[in-house]
Motif scaffolding. Structure first.
Motif, PDB file in Angstrom:
ATOM      1  N   ASP A 167       0.812  -1.233   0.000  1.00 34.33           N
ATOM      2  CA  ASP A 167       0.000   0.000   0.000  1.00 34.33           C
ATOM      3  C   ASP A 167       0.842   1.279   0.000  1.00 34.33           C
ATOM      4  OD1 ASP A 167      -2.001  -1.877   0.324  1.00 34.33           O
ATOM      5  OD2 ASP A 167      -2.790  -1.074   2.200  1.00 34.33           O
ATOM      6  N   CYS A 179      -3.929  -6.253  -3.153  1.00 33.70           N
ATOM      7  CA  CYS A 179      -2.769  -7.091  -2.855  1.00 33.70           C
ATOM      8  C   CYS A 179      -2.749  -8.457  -3.542  1.00 33.70           C
ATOM      9  CB  CYS A 179      -2.758  -7.262  -1.341  1.00 33.70           C
ATOM     10  SG  CYS A 179      -1.733  -8.555  -0.765  1.00 33.70           S
ATOM     11  N   ILE A 232     -10.085  -8.725  11.011  1.00 34.41           N
ATOM     12  CA  ILE A 232     -11.098  -9.309  10.128  1.00 34.41           C
ATOM     13  C   ILE A 232     -11.044 -10.811  10.381  1.00 34.41           C
ATOM     14  CG2 ILE A 232     -11.900  -9.591   7.757  1.00 34.41           C
ATOM     15  CD1 ILE A 232     -10.095  -7.237   6.949  1.00 34.41           C
ATOM     16  N   HIS A 267      -0.716 -13.790   1.652  1.00 30.75           N
ATOM     17  CA  HIS A 267      -2.026 -13.373   1.121  1.00 30.75           C
ATOM     18  C   HIS A 267      -2.363 -13.980  -0.240  1.00 30.75           C
ATOM     19  CE1 HIS A 267      -5.186  -9.897   1.161  1.00 30.75           C
ATOM     20  NE2 HIS A 267      -5.673 -11.084   1.477  1.00 30.75           N
ATOM     21  N   ASP A 307      -7.876   2.839   6.087  1.00 31.27           N
ATOM     22  CA  ASP A 307      -8.217   1.528   5.511  1.00 31.27           C
ATOM     23  C   ASP A 307      -8.859   0.638   6.568  1.00 31.27           C
ATOM     24  OD1 ASP A 307      -8.465  -0.099   3.293  1.00 31.27           O
ATOM     25  OD2 ASP A 307      -6.459  -0.941   3.426  1.00 31.27           O
ATOM     26  N   ASP A 338      -4.159  -7.540   9.119  1.00 34.01           N
ATOM     27  CA  ASP A 338      -5.479  -7.291   9.715  1.00 34.01           C
ATOM     28  C   ASP A 338      -6.427  -8.491   9.609  1.00 34.01           C
ATOM     29  OD1 ASP A 338      -5.676  -6.967   6.952  1.00 34.01           O
ATOM     30  OD2 ASP A 338      -6.906  -5.154   7.047  1.00 34.01           O
ATOM     31  N   ARG A 339      -5.896  -9.628   9.180  1.00 34.42           N
ATOM     32  CA  ARG A 339      -6.744 -10.824   9.071  1.00 34.42           C
ATOM     33  C   ARG A 339      -6.214 -11.945   9.960  1.00 34.42           C
ATOM     34  NH1 ARG A 339      -7.330  -8.227   4.482  1.00 34.42           N
ATOM     35  NH2 ARG A 339      -9.315  -8.274   3.390  1.00 34.42           N
ATOM     36  N   LYS A 371       4.526 -10.945   4.125  1.00 38.68           N
ATOM     37  CA  LYS A 371       3.098 -11.119   3.833  1.00 38.68           C
ATOM     38  C   LYS A 371       2.883 -12.067   2.644  1.00 38.68           C
ATOM     39  CE  LYS A 371      -0.848  -8.396   2.249  1.00 38.68           C
ATOM     40  NZ  LYS A 371      -1.498  -7.079   2.309  1.00 38.68           N
ATOM     41  N   HIS A 427     -13.906   1.086  10.026  1.00 37.62           N
ATOM     42  CA  HIS A 427     -14.900   0.292   9.298  1.00 37.62           C
ATOM     43  C   HIS A 427     -14.403  -1.143   9.238  1.00 37.62           C
ATOM     44  CE1 HIS A 427     -12.324   2.199   6.127  1.00 37.62           C
ATOM     45  NE2 HIS A 427     -12.319   0.985   5.626  1.00 37.62           N
ATOM     46  N   LYS A 476      -5.373   3.145  -3.769  1.00 37.46           N
ATOM     47  CA  LYS A 476      -5.687   1.724  -3.651  1.00 37.46           C
ATOM     48  C   LYS A 476      -7.154   1.510  -4.043  1.00 37.46           C
ATOM     49  CE  LYS A 476      -5.613  -1.925  -0.140  1.00 37.46           C
ATOM     50  NZ  LYS A 476      -5.214  -2.274   1.242  1.00 37.46           N
ATOM     51  N   HIS A 501     -13.171  -4.775  10.515  1.00 27.67           N
ATOM     52  CA  HIS A 501     -12.090  -4.993  11.489  1.00 27.67           C
ATOM     53  C   HIS A 501     -12.556  -5.037  12.947  1.00 27.67           C
ATOM     54  CE1 HIS A 501     -10.136  -3.055   7.953  1.00 27.67           C
ATOM     55  NE2 HIS A 501      -9.243  -3.995   8.144  1.00 27.67           N
ATOM     56  N   HIS A 518       0.735  -1.411   5.370  1.00 21.55           N
ATOM     57  CA  HIS A 518      -0.672  -1.853   5.453  1.00 21.55           C
ATOM     58  C   HIS A 518      -1.195  -1.660   6.880  1.00 21.55           C
ATOM     59  CE1 HIS A 518      -4.128  -4.615   5.045  1.00 21.55           C
ATOM     60  NE2 HIS A 518      -3.961  -4.491   3.738  1.00 21.55           N
TER      61      HIS A 518
HETATM   62  C1  NG6 Z   1     -10.333  -4.813   2.593  1.00 20.10           C
HETATM   63  C2  NG6 Z   1     -10.178  -4.343   4.031  1.00 20.10           C
HETATM   64  C3  NG6 Z   1      -8.915  -3.506   4.103  1.00 20.10           C
HETATM   65  C4  NG6 Z   1      -7.733  -4.289   3.594  1.00 20.10           C
HETATM   66  C5  NG6 Z   1      -8.016  -4.814   2.205  1.00 20.10           C
HETATM   67  C6  NG6 Z   1      -6.941  -5.686   1.662  1.00 20.10           C
HETATM   68  C7  NG6 Z   1     -12.334  -4.013   5.183  1.00 20.10           C
HETATM   69  C8  NG6 Z   1     -13.472  -3.087   5.458  1.00 20.10           C
HETATM   70  N1  NG6 Z   1     -11.327  -3.540   4.422  1.00 20.10           N
HETATM   71  O1  NG6 Z   1     -11.451  -5.623   2.470  1.00 20.10           O
HETATM   72  O2  NG6 Z   1      -8.690  -3.089   5.411  1.00 20.10           O
HETATM   73  O3  NG6 Z   1      -7.441  -5.355   4.448  1.00 20.10           O
HETATM   74  O4  NG6 Z   1      -9.196  -5.569   2.207  1.00 20.10           O
HETATM   75  O5  NG6 Z   1      -5.792  -4.969   1.454  1.00 20.10           O
HETATM   76  O6  NG6 Z   1     -12.339  -5.141   5.645  1.00 20.10           O
HETATM   77  S1  NG6 Z   1      -4.678  -5.589   0.552  1.00 20.10           S
HETATM   78  O7  NG6 Z   1      -3.644  -4.567   0.442  1.00 20.10           O
HETATM   79  O8  NG6 Z   1      -4.204  -6.763   1.258  1.00 20.10           O
HETATM   80  O9  NG6 Z   1      -5.292  -5.895  -0.713  1.00 20.10           O
END
Ligand code: NG6
Ligand code: CA
Length: 502
Positions: free
Chosen positions: A35, A74, A225, A129, A330, A164-165, A127, A212, A353, A214, A271
């Motif tokens: 990000d 991502c 999440i 993902h 985010d 965040d997951r 990371k 929002h 993003k 999370h 992130h």
């Molecule tokens: C979104 C999340 C955001 C981030 C993104 C993935 C919510 C509301 N927002 O769905 O916080 O995690 O996904 O980001 O849940 S990425 O850089 O890994 O694609």
């Protein structure tokens, strides 16, 4: 009087370095930030924040002004880079939940797999993902496969999904690190499991409130999440994450110093949740997001120092980039918006993003190979999907007809030997709207998707009308000139159609 001699000596050294390293296989390090926007580092024009270590790559290497991630988020960007294939060609490659199955097929040639065949020791640190395990997702308490080791990495130390997951644990090769079998991990993205507090029910326990989403299971004072239970001893501490993964990355380099090695080092910075180590907190004056940029810059410095200490700098290509453009809020109230001041995360670019506008995928992109790459600035068009074919060329690997179908060999542009890279760039926005950049024009295909991501306050660039921008005169995509340029529009629509149908 010594000048001519010195000049000759430099020339001889330069030629010698070129010849030797062209025959050798240089180590390859990709530092992949998360990000980070086009305007987030000082070598790309930021004035409110200083990133001396990242800038060192710019002054010692090539700084690309038109290099792109393939996607505005991502998972698809990473998928494309590692497979050489646009993610939008394959269903289910959008932002992956933390319990997704491995998204990259194990029977295709991947970037790390190709380099492994070329004799490289390969690693992913940071990371991931990209999903893990078989259909239905992983059992976190067993050997987890398929995963990185099944698609061409010799070593992996990863965050399974995102910071965040859930599950908020590290995985080394096929096992969760520090997992106590008596406290098994369970994960759900559907409903609450176990009885651990959540951000929704127990906001008083939080170090940082969500803005929002999370608001599920709380780990280390941060609600995430998804829901998880168990694995208490294995859980990460966000504030230590940069140190932990940087150490692992450097250990890998050290262990494989005889080379050649390929390290794909994917940082969690910048992130969300942005929880840098205390030594960076408050240092940017820009809140957690700025502090995370400083931590990212430190990370880059540590890697460069390690290469110097091991005398590997001249034998190593270091490539620095980001998986997608910038976002402020985010999902956590971390003051990224209120403390931004005059900083412009995307520079002059529009969007961010998730968007179809330029800021979504045009990202910082720096390549350093001392002695081989002459420092400078390049406007060559490069897509991260091209690294596959380019590194295949570099290492003398022949690709099969099915391999890396969307990847162009732009090695000469990467090494500064050619001004031009690929002919066009295709980018994918969050809702799959595609856009095309070619000859300084930008075309965004019509889309009925939302115009604004209200949560993040990002202009998504969706419009039911075709959009055409002249990037030379209008880098901020302010004036849609589609109607005035029907020929250009038609030609770009035709090119995009061709790419789609390929
Ligand atoms: C979104 C999340 C955001 C981030 C993104 C993935 C919510 C509301 N927002 O769905 O916080 O995690 O996904 O980001 O849940 S990425 O850089 O890994 O694609
Ligand atoms: Ca990202």
């Amino acid at each position: 009087m010594y000048k001519p001699f010195l000049y000759l000596l430099t020339l001889v050294c330069f030629v010698f370095a070129r010849v030797t390293f062209a025959q050798q296989k240089p180590n390859i390090v990709i530092i992949y930030a998360d990000d980070l926007g086009y305007g987030d580092v000082s070598s790309y024009g930021a004035t409110k924040i200083k990133t001396p270590n990242i800038d060192k790559l710019a002054t010692q290497g090539l700084r690309f002004t038109q290099a792109y991630a393939t996607s505005a988020t991502c998972t698809p960007s990473r998928f494309s880079m590692l497979t050489g294939k646009y993610a939008w060609r394959k269903q289910g490659t959008g932002i992956a939940p933390g319990d997704a199955a491995l998204l990259i097929p194990t029977d295709i040639t991947t970037l790390p797999g190709m380099l492994q065949k070329a004799g490289y020791k390969t690693a992913v640190v940071g990371k991931w993902h990209l999903g893990l395990g078989p259909q239905g997702g992983p059992d976190w308490n067993q050997e987890i496969k398929p995963g990185p080791l099944e698609i061409g990495f010799n070593y992996s130390f990863i965050l399974p999904a995102t910071g965040d997951r859930v599950p908020c644990v590290y995985m080394e090769n096929r096992r969760i690190v520090d997992l106590d079998p008596a406290d098994p991990i369970r994960v759900s993205y559907k409903e609450k499991i176990g009885n651990e507090p959540t951000g929704k029910e127990n906001p008083e326990l939080l170090k940082m409130k969500p803005s929002h989403g999370h608001d599920n299971t709380i780990v280390n004072g941060v609600s995430r999440i998804g829901y998880m239970t168990g694995g208490k001893k294995a859980r990460w501490i966000d504030e230590e994450m940069a140190d932990v993964i940087t150490n692992r990355a450097i250990n890998f380099i050290d262990k494989n110093k005889t080379g050649p090695f390929f390290l794909y080092f994917a940082t969690q910075d910048i992130h969300v949740p942005r929880m840098p180590h205390s030594r960076f907190v408050g240092k940017s004056g820009m809140g957690a997001r700025g502090d995370a940029i400083l931590q990212l810059d430190w990370t880059v410095g540590e890697v460069l120092n390690a290469l110097d200490k091991l005398n590997l700098a001249y034998k190593t290509i270091v490539l620095f980039s980001s998986d997608n453009g910038p976002v402020l809020d985010d999902g956590y109230d971390d003051k990224a918006v209120s403390k931004l001041g005059g900083h412009k995360p995307a520079g002059s670019l529009r969007g961010g993003k998730y968007s179809a506008f330029e800021a979504s995928t045009r990202v910082p992109f720096l390549v350093r190979w001392p002695g081989t790459i002459k420092p400078g600035v390049s406007a060559a068009l490069i897509s991260q999907v091209d690294l596959f074919s380019s590194f295949a060329q570099l290492t003398g690997q022949t690709l099969g007809a099915q391999d890396a179908p969307d990847s162009f060999n732009v090695l000469n542009a990467l090494l500064g030997k050619a001004k031009n890279g690929r002919e066009y760039i295709v980018s994918q926005a969050l809702n799959n709207t595609l856009s095309l950049v070619q000859n300084n024009w930008k075309y965004i295909e019509p889309s009925n998707g939302p115009r604004l991501n209200k949560n993040t306050n990002t202009e998504l660039g969706n419009n039911p009308e075709p959009q055409l921008y002249n990037l030379k005169e209008d880098i901020s995509e302010a004036r849609n000139v589609a109607k005035a340029n029907p020929k250009v529009l038609q030609q770009m629509q035709a090119t995009l159609k061709e790419v789609k149908e390929k």
